[in-house]
Scaffold this active site. Sequence first.
Site, PDB file in Angstrom:
ATOM      1  N   LYS A 329      53.180  32.176  35.765  1.00 54.27           N
ATOM      2  CA  LYS A 329      51.932  32.548  36.437  1.00 54.27           C
ATOM      3  C   LYS A 329      50.680  32.036  35.729  1.00 54.27           C
ATOM      4  O   LYS A 329      49.615  31.953  36.338  1.00 54.27           O
ATOM      5  CB  LYS A 329      51.861  34.059  36.621  1.00 54.27           C
ATOM      6  CG  LYS A 329      52.736  34.595  37.750  1.00 54.27           C
ATOM      7  CD  LYS A 329      52.494  36.077  37.985  1.00 54.27           C
ATOM      8  CE  LYS A 329      53.248  36.582  39.217  1.00 54.27           C
ATOM      9  NZ  LYS A 329      54.700  36.628  39.005  1.00 54.27           N
ATOM     10  N   HIS A 334      48.941  34.194  40.453  1.00 55.07           N
ATOM     11  CA  HIS A 334      49.720  35.194  41.186  1.00 55.07           C
ATOM     12  C   HIS A 334      49.303  35.134  42.652  1.00 55.07           C
ATOM     13  O   HIS A 334      48.234  35.607  43.029  1.00 55.07           O
ATOM     14  CB  HIS A 334      49.456  36.581  40.609  1.00 55.07           C
ATOM     15  CG  HIS A 334      50.354  37.650  41.146  1.00 55.07           C
ATOM     16  ND1 HIS A 334      51.153  37.488  42.269  1.00 55.07           N
ATOM     17  CD2 HIS A 334      50.605  38.920  40.710  1.00 55.07           C
ATOM     18  CE1 HIS A 334      51.827  38.590  42.492  1.00 55.07           C
ATOM     19  NE2 HIS A 334      51.515  39.479  41.568  1.00 55.07           N
TER      20      HIS A 334
END
Length: 406
Positions: A329, A334
């Site tokens: 991430k 995200h």
Amino acid sequence: MNRVVVTGLGCVTPIGSTVEDFRTALFSGQTGIAPFPDFPEAPGETQGLRFTQSARVKDFDPRQHLESGVVVSTDRTTQFAIVAARQAAKHSNLLQHHAPDNVAIIVGCACGGRQAEETETAKLYTRDARVHPLTVTRTMASAGASHISIDLGITGPVLNISTACSSGTHAIGLAFQMVRAGMVSAAITGGHEAPLTFGFLRAWDSMRVVSPTQCRPFSADRDGMTLGEGSAMLVLETLESAQARNATIYAEIVGFGSSADAHHITQPAPEGAAAAMRKALSDANASLDEVNYINAHGTGTQANDATEAAAIHQLFGPRASQIPVSSTKALHGHSIGATGAIEAMATILSLHHGKLPANAGVTQIDPSIKLDVILNAPREASAQLALSNSLAFGGLNAVLAIRSHS
């Protein structure tokens, strides 16, 4: 029960809008996180936000990919979905070998058409202007699934899954189960999301879980997530059909586990994540000792990373600290409903190429984590079995067990 393999990949992400570009960035640690641009629905509005960065797809012009009528009638998230699905289907030569009515489309999207929704809402409440006549269909969470069906002429089962940050992983898990059970001969599956609007970012800012600097999963100084967007799609089919047509096989999906914490709407519990991992391995008829890599949910928040680490220790016991772990991430952000699909693709590429991606942005691992977090550079490893974790708000957990196919 059929064995289920991955024969096609497609993506539109902040670190690459082709699989090759994504793979290059994944293994070189090139982040897609950057200062966010002006918001068309709220020009000049950034005040009040504690953060200034997001992981946005760069240089995406839908007119280069889609017909003008489709561009006008779709939101950015749906455009990502169509383009990624086209790539995956072409990559696999799917429709040259599978009847359209025997192919499923199972995708995850949690936020729907945020760009269209906020733009039209701003017009309505600030200028009392007429909203776009296709606002309803542009904002539907299921619009991506429907448009993939229309674009590719697929008439089998078509579903959208909305389980917050686990949507893409739940979608892939369901598609895997359908192909394994013989309900369909193949599936296009994954996730898509384009939620980076001013209102969406303000809402997340209010929760105080977004990093004012940059996402650093499992870092001692981690201070939150970085929000992103994008899409990743996979083609799943039976091993038998893939071998019969001499298709390239990237990996085999061997198990899926799903669970609910039944604990709290935002605070995770390690028991739920551990249960989902355990169920995925049980579904795969695999032992704990076989797991060679975990692609962690790893959002970079204090609560998530500590809870996920606790779940890994709870399940694997003394061996937990010996399993290579990383979250990607810090590279692609995200992207809520798409993130599980993007990370599943990263895991598949890792197994296929014998490289485990590094956990970027970290200088010192949180000593309480006690995991083998991969730092600095990818780790050359012939991992055979990996888990890809997604742990969503509401305590909705989904885990894929993926095996190398050599």
